[in-house]
Design an enzyme around this catalytic site. Structure first.
Site, PDB file in Angstrom:
ATOM      1  N   LYS A 126      75.580  30.058  25.009  1.00 33.23           N
ATOM      2  CA  LYS A 126      74.948  28.874  25.602  1.00 33.23           C
ATOM      3  C   LYS A 126      76.002  27.774  25.778  1.00 33.23           C
ATOM      4  CE  LYS A 126      70.539  30.347  23.732  1.00 33.23           C
ATOM      5  NZ  LYS A 126      69.222  29.955  23.182  1.00 33.23           N
ATOM      6  N   ASN A 129      74.915  35.356  23.570  1.00 28.21           N
ATOM      7  CA  ASN A 129      74.857  34.248  24.515  1.00 28.21           C
ATOM      8  C   ASN A 129      75.258  32.962  23.792  1.00 28.21           C
ATOM      9  OD1 ASN A 129      74.238  32.390  26.496  1.00 28.21           O
ATOM     10  ND2 ASN A 129      72.019  32.604  26.297  1.00 28.21           N
ATOM     11  N   SER A 172      65.328  35.397  18.682  1.00 23.41           N
ATOM     12  CA  SER A 172      65.907  34.948  17.409  1.00 23.41           C
ATOM     13  C   SER A 172      66.186  36.093  16.442  1.00 23.41           C
ATOM     14  CB  SER A 172      64.987  33.910  16.744  1.00 23.41           C
ATOM     15  OG  SER A 172      64.846  32.769  17.554  1.00 23.41           O
ATOM     16  N   GLU A 207      65.590  29.164  29.123  1.00 23.78           N
ATOM     17  CA  GLU A 207      66.084  27.792  29.247  1.00 23.78           C
ATOM     18  C   GLU A 207      66.385  27.447  30.697  1.00 23.78           C
ATOM     19  OE1 GLU A 207      67.922  28.124  24.767  1.00 23.78           O
ATOM     20  OE2 GLU A 207      69.276  28.255  26.494  1.00 23.78           O
ATOM     21  N   GLU A 250      62.129  37.882  26.063  1.00 23.46           N
ATOM     22  CA  GLU A 250      62.197  36.695  25.214  1.00 23.46           C
ATOM     23  C   GLU A 250      60.788  36.194  24.902  1.00 23.46           C
ATOM     24  OE1 GLU A 250      65.659  33.804  26.289  1.00 23.46           O
ATOM     25  OE2 GLU A 250      64.597  34.285  28.136  1.00 23.46           O
ATOM     26  N   HIS A 291      67.055  33.334  32.109  1.00 22.87           N
ATOM     27  CA  HIS A 291      66.868  32.936  30.717  1.00 22.87           C
ATOM     28  C   HIS A 291      65.800  31.850  30.647  1.00 22.87           C
ATOM     29  CE1 HIS A 291      67.730  31.284  26.735  1.00 22.87           C
ATOM     30  NE2 HIS A 291      68.360  32.418  26.479  1.00 22.87           N
ATOM     31  N   GLY A 301      62.799  28.941  17.996  1.00 26.31           N
ATOM     32  CA  GLY A 301      62.909  27.554  17.560  1.00 26.31           C
ATOM     33  C   GLY A 301      61.591  26.873  17.264  1.00 26.31           C
TER      34      GLY A 301
END
Length: 252
Positions: free
Chosen positions: A11, A9, A215, A99, A169, A97, A175
């Site tokens: 992004k 991805n 990640s 985000e 996820e 997702h 992060g």
């Protein structure tokens, strides 16, 4: 045998020229996919048609969009429909997702509509689910993820579910400096598979691909992918570096 997939991805990163170079570097990295293994590349919308051209002669490499609209067509300025994506050869679409959920307030109900539209246009959804830090700290992650599955997927039948990929996820491990262990990933993947079995049956649960989206990188991909219920990864930052992405693919 369920598919093993590594999806990248991008992004909101890279210019078109940078994206073209990245794809060329990936396809020339000497990757040999075994039967049942796939690579999925998800560039930003403007690059979809071009990336499709670049990968057209490489079996096992597929194109994904990062989102689609929740409406079929109409006066929705700035949106991109599932029908539009299908018309440029998109194979997969990432939906839900973390985000998109956080920054654009996408709900489970909205995602159910998007999933239906994607499936109606022959596009396979990569449905993302997962819990934030406060939920993990409260140890209610199973209930949280179960609700996401129920409200976005449970309206489907077992036949439609065959065209769904799930990506877990652990938002708390993206992060933040925190890391999800391979055991934590396996535990949640096994839980997700158990919920699918309860609703759709054992055969459907054994057949569905569940990716890890927390990640993953070359140093931990092998351990993660070795887990019984982890069928690959949805890769963010590492998918922007050809050598890293290739190494993760080879970890399958």
């Amino acid at each position: 045998m369920r598919k093993k997939i590594v999806a990248g991805n991008w992004k909101m990163n890279l210019t078109l020229a940078q994206g073209e170079q990245l794809v060329n570097d990936i396809v020339s990295a000497g990757i040999k996919l075994a039967e049942g293994q796939e690579v999925v590349i998800a560039p930003p919308f403007p690059y979809l048609a071009r990336v499709k051209q670049l990968i057209r002669n490489y079996p096992g490499i597929y194109l994904a969009a990062q989102n689609c609209a929740g409406e079929k067509s109409g006066a929705f300025t700035g949106e991109v429909s599932a029908e539009m994506l299908a018309s440029v050869g998109v194979d997969y679409v990432i939906l839900g997702h973390s985000e998109r959920r956080e920054y654009f307030s996408e709900t489970n109900a909205q995602l159910a509509k998007k999933i239906d539209l994607a499936l109606a246009n022959g596009i396979k959804p990569i449905f993302c689910c997962g819990e934030p830090l406060e939920i993990r700290k409260a140890e209610t992650q199973n209930e949280f993820v179960a609700r996401q599955l129920e409200e976005s997927l449970y309206h489907l039948d077992a036949a439609a579910l065959k065209n769904i990929v799930i990506a877990y996820e652990p938002i708390w491990a993206i992060g933040t400096g925190l890391t999800a262990s391979a055991q934590q990933a396996q535990d949640m993947h096994a839980f997700i598979r158990s919920r699918i079995a309860e609703k759709f049956g054992r055969e459907a649960a054994l057949g569905i691909t569940i990716l890890y989206g927390g990640s993953a990188k070359p140093s931990n991909a092998g351990e993660l992918f070795a887990s019984a219920d982890v069928d690959g990864g949805l890769i963010g930052g590492a998918s922007l570096v050809a050598a890293d992405f290739a190494a993760i693919i080879k970890s399958l």
